[in-house]
Design an enzyme around this catalytic site. Structure first.
Site, PDB file in Angstrom:
ATOM      1  N   SER A 257      -3.572   2.623  -8.840  1.00 27.88           N
ATOM      2  CA  SER A 257      -4.368   3.855  -8.972  1.00 27.88           C
ATOM      3  C   SER A 257      -4.962   3.888 -10.374  1.00 27.88           C
ATOM      4  O   SER A 257      -4.350   3.363 -11.318  1.00 27.88           O
ATOM      5  CB  SER A 257      -3.469   5.087  -8.784  1.00 27.88           C
TER       6      SER A 257
ATOM      7  N   LYS B 169       2.494   3.361 -11.373  1.00 26.17           N
ATOM      8  CA  LYS B 169       1.287   2.560 -11.115  1.00 26.17           C
ATOM      9  C   LYS B 169       0.987   1.621 -12.284  1.00 26.17           C
ATOM     10  O   LYS B 169       0.490   0.507 -12.078  1.00 26.17           O
ATOM     11  CB  LYS B 169       0.092   3.480 -10.814  1.00 26.17           C
TER      12      LYS B 169
ATOM     13  N   ASN C 270       0.806  -1.222   0.000  1.00 25.56           N
ATOM     14  CA  ASN C 270       0.000   0.000   0.000  1.00 25.56           C
ATOM     15  C   ASN C 270       0.840   1.273   0.000  1.00 25.56           C
ATOM     16  O   ASN C 270       0.413   2.294  -0.536  1.00 25.56           O
ATOM     17  CB  ASN C 270      -0.930  -0.022   1.230  1.00 25.56           C
TER      18      ASN C 270
ATOM     19  N   TYR D 126       4.148   9.219 -11.601  1.00 24.70           N
ATOM     20  CA  TYR D 126       3.194   8.461 -10.776  1.00 24.70           C
ATOM     21  C   TYR D 126       2.414   7.487 -11.656  1.00 24.70           C
ATOM     22  O   TYR D 126       2.219   6.323 -11.300  1.00 24.70           O
ATOM     23  CB  TYR D 126       2.270   9.453 -10.069  1.00 24.70           C
ATOM     24  N   ALA D 127       1.989   7.954 -12.839  1.00 23.62           N
ATOM     25  CA  ALA D 127       1.230   7.089 -13.757  1.00 23.62           C
ATOM     26  C   ALA D 127       2.095   5.922 -14.225  1.00 23.62           C
ATOM     27  O   ALA D 127       1.637   4.770 -14.274  1.00 23.62           O
ATOM     28  CB  ALA D 127       0.735   7.904 -14.956  1.00 23.62           C
ATOM     29  N   ALA D 128       3.363   6.212 -14.550  1.00 24.62           N
ATOM     30  CA  ALA D 128       4.264   5.147 -15.023  1.00 24.62           C
ATOM     31  C   ALA D 128       4.488   4.114 -13.919  1.00 24.62           C
ATOM     32  O   ALA D 128       4.489   2.899 -14.168  1.00 24.62           O
ATOM     33  CB  ALA D 128       5.605   5.750 -15.457  1.00 24.62           C
TER      34      ALA D 128
HETATM   35  N1  LIG Z   1      -5.629   8.721  -1.532  1.00 25.71           N
HETATM   36  C1  LIG Z   1      -6.084   8.457  -2.755  1.00 25.71           C
HETATM   37  O1  LIG Z   1      -7.046   9.063  -3.235  1.00 25.71           O
HETATM   38  C2  LIG Z   1      -5.424   7.393  -3.588  1.00 25.71           C
HETATM   39  C3  LIG Z   1      -5.934   7.144  -4.855  1.00 25.71           C
HETATM   40  C4  LIG Z   1      -5.366   6.139  -5.628  1.00 25.71           C
HETATM   41  C5  LIG Z   1      -4.314   5.401  -5.126  1.00 25.71           C
HETATM   42  N2  LIG Z   1      -3.805   5.684  -3.904  1.00 25.71           N
HETATM   43  C6  LIG Z   1      -2.682   4.863  -3.426  1.00 25.71           C
HETATM   44  O2  LIG Z   1      -3.001   4.351  -2.145  1.00 25.71           O
HETATM   45  C7  LIG Z   1      -1.814   4.194  -1.376  1.00 25.71           C
HETATM   46  C8  LIG Z   1      -1.956   4.931  -0.054  1.00 25.71           C
HETATM   47  O3  LIG Z   1      -2.191   6.295  -0.333  1.00 25.71           O
HETATM   48  P1  LIG Z   1      -2.617   7.323   0.821  1.00 25.71           P
HETATM   49  O4  LIG Z   1      -3.395   8.373   0.149  1.00 25.71           O
HETATM   50  O5  LIG Z   1      -3.220   6.607   1.965  1.00 25.71           O
HETATM   51  O6  LIG Z   1      -1.171   7.932   1.191  1.00 25.71           O
HETATM   52  P2  LIG Z   1      -0.604   8.477   2.581  1.00 25.71           P
HETATM   53  O7  LIG Z   1       0.479   9.419   2.207  1.00 25.71           O
HETATM   54  O8  LIG Z   1      -1.688   8.966   3.484  1.00 25.71           O
HETATM   55  O9  LIG Z   1       0.035   7.173   3.262  1.00 25.71           O
HETATM   56  C9  LIG Z   1       1.136   6.530   2.712  1.00 25.71           C
HETATM   57  C10 LIG Z   1       1.892   5.831   3.830  1.00 25.71           C
HETATM   58  O10 LIG Z   1       3.019   5.179   3.219  1.00 25.71           O
HETATM   59  C11 LIG Z   1       4.179   5.448   4.001  1.00 25.71           C
HETATM   60  N3  LIG Z   1       5.361   5.422   3.141  1.00 25.71           N
HETATM   61  C12 LIG Z   1       5.608   6.209   2.060  1.00 25.71           C
HETATM   62  N4  LIG Z   1       6.824   5.937   1.564  1.00 25.71           N
HETATM   63  C13 LIG Z   1       7.360   4.954   2.332  1.00 25.71           C
HETATM   64  C14 LIG Z   1       8.593   4.264   2.320  1.00 25.71           C
HETATM   65  N5  LIG Z   1       9.556   4.545   1.439  1.00 25.71           N
HETATM   66  N6  LIG Z   1       8.796   3.312   3.256  1.00 25.71           N
HETATM   67  C15 LIG Z   1       7.855   3.032   4.178  1.00 25.71           C
HETATM   68  N7  LIG Z   1       6.667   3.669   4.246  1.00 25.71           N
HETATM   69  C16 LIG Z   1       6.421   4.609   3.333  1.00 25.71           C
HETATM   70  C17 LIG Z   1       3.954   6.843   4.589  1.00 25.71           C
HETATM   71  O11 LIG Z   1       4.755   7.077   5.736  1.00 25.71           O
HETATM   72  C18 LIG Z   1       2.466   6.794   4.894  1.00 25.71           C
HETATM   73  O12 LIG Z   1       2.205   6.303   6.194  1.00 25.71           O
HETATM   74  C19 LIG Z   1      -0.665   4.742  -2.250  1.00 25.71           C
HETATM   75  O13 LIG Z   1      -0.043   3.659  -2.913  1.00 25.71           O
HETATM   76  C20 LIG Z   1      -1.384   5.637  -3.235  1.00 25.71           C
HETATM   77  O14 LIG Z   1      -0.669   5.774  -4.424  1.00 25.71           O
HETATM   78  C21 LIG Z   1      -4.338   6.667  -3.118  1.00 25.71           C
END
Ligand SMILES: NC(=O)c1ccc[n+]([C@@H]2O[C@H](COP(=O)([O-])OP(=O)(O)OC[C@H]3O[C@@H](n4cnc5c(N)ncnc54)[C@H](O)[C@@H]3O)[C@@H](O)[C@H]2O)c1
Length: 249
Positions: free
Chosen positions: A146, A162, A85, A158-160
């Site tokens: 995503s 995902k 995640n 980001y697109a690449a």
């Molecule tokens: N929020 C959205 O609308 C949305 C939409 C599509 C996809 N996503 C995907 O869902 C996932 C979670 O997104 P979110 O919005 O909850 O993000 P967020 O930033 O709230 O949480 C991400 C978590 O990942 C941890 N993290 C980031 N890089 C790290 C690393 N190198 N090592 C260890 N931990 C790490 C951060 O500390 C954080 O706790 C992501 O992969 C994001 O791309 C989110």
């Protein structure tokens, strides 16, 4: 797979979607390991739920990933479900026509975005699959992708990344399926999370809602429901579930 018999291993579980997945799934799984690099936020969820196995790790560091996955498998609760995640949203146009200086997309930002969103998923799954196969365990790898994977203006990196996650999911489904390890992904659209609300302006969010047939942002519990579905459905393999309120139709 029976949910209550599984042990989860989730990355990025200290905030946003990951934190909600921890809260929503921890009671249904036999045990749950949570990995994050944010020590303070990880401590908070460990205090709130002492049954969790928490691990501090920067997932862009392959050696740290190896050590963390080894510790999870050597614990009294070896994982069978990996949830990739952790990630970060990054928006930047290929050419910034408004910039008076260098108009080109920063290479540092390109490498960092690929590192955090693509390399980490590869590192984690590599170590997880190897440990699973050594122990002849059956399980599933679920990656949070995503809808941006299909291409989105202003998000080359980001697109690449995902799209790469989606491609690896299909590849792993084909490679590992015969050994009892499934792979699947979930591609959320715009969810109501702190990262969405801080990354996008109020006007942009209004525009997104207007273009979504359901007229709202997504609820993180919808992602948790998809995770449960993937774990429990033993014939689900190699596919990406899009949860986007219909914004892409
Ligand atoms: N929020 C959205 O609308 C949305 C939409 C599509 C996809 N996503 C995907 O869902 C996932 C979670 O997104 P979110 O919005 O909850 O993000 P967020 O930033 O709230 O949480 C991400 C978590 O990942 C941890 N993290 C980031 N890089 C790290 C690393 N190198 N090592 C260890 N931990 C790490 C951060 O500390 C954080 O706790 C992501 O992969 C994001 O791309 C989110």
């Amino acid at each position: 797979m029976i949910l209550s018999e599984q042990v989860g291993l989730i990355t990025g579980g200290a905030s946003g979607i990951g934190k909600h997945l921890v809260e929503s799934l921890s009671g249904s799984l036999r045990a749950l390991h949570v990995i994050d690099k944010n020590v303070g936020a990880l401590d908070e969820i460990a205090t709130a739920n002492p049954a969790l196995h928490t691990h501090t790790c920067d997932l862009t560091d392959f050696e740290a990933v190896q050590n963390t996955v080894r510790a999870a498998f050597e614990s009294d609760a070896p994982p069978t479900v990996l949830i990739n995640n952790a990630g970060m949203i990054h928006s930047e146009p290929l050419i910034n026509l408004m910039s008076p200086d260098d108009r080109k997309h920063s290479l540092d930002n390109w490498h960092r975005t690929i590192d955090v969103n693509l390399n980490t998923v590869f590192y984690m799954t590599l170590c997880f699959a190897d440990a699973m196969l050594q122990r002849r365990l059956k399980g599933v790898v679920i990656s949070i992708s995503s809808i941006t994977a299909c291409g989105n203006a202003g998000q080359s990196a980001y697109a690449a990344a995902k799209a790469g996650v989606n491609a690896m999911t299909v590849t792993w489904a084909k490679e590992l399926g015969v050994m009892g390890i499934r792979a699947a992904a979930i591609a959320p659209g715009f969810m109501n999370t702190p990262s969405t609300n801080s990354a996008l302006s109020e006007g942009h969010i209004k525009h997104i809602k207007k273009n979504t047939p359901l007229n709202r942002l997504g609820d993180v519990e919808d992602v948790a429901g998809a995770v449960r579905f993937i774990i429990e459905n033993d014939f689900f393999n190699g596919r990406v579930i899009e949860i986007d309120g219909g914004i892409r139709i």
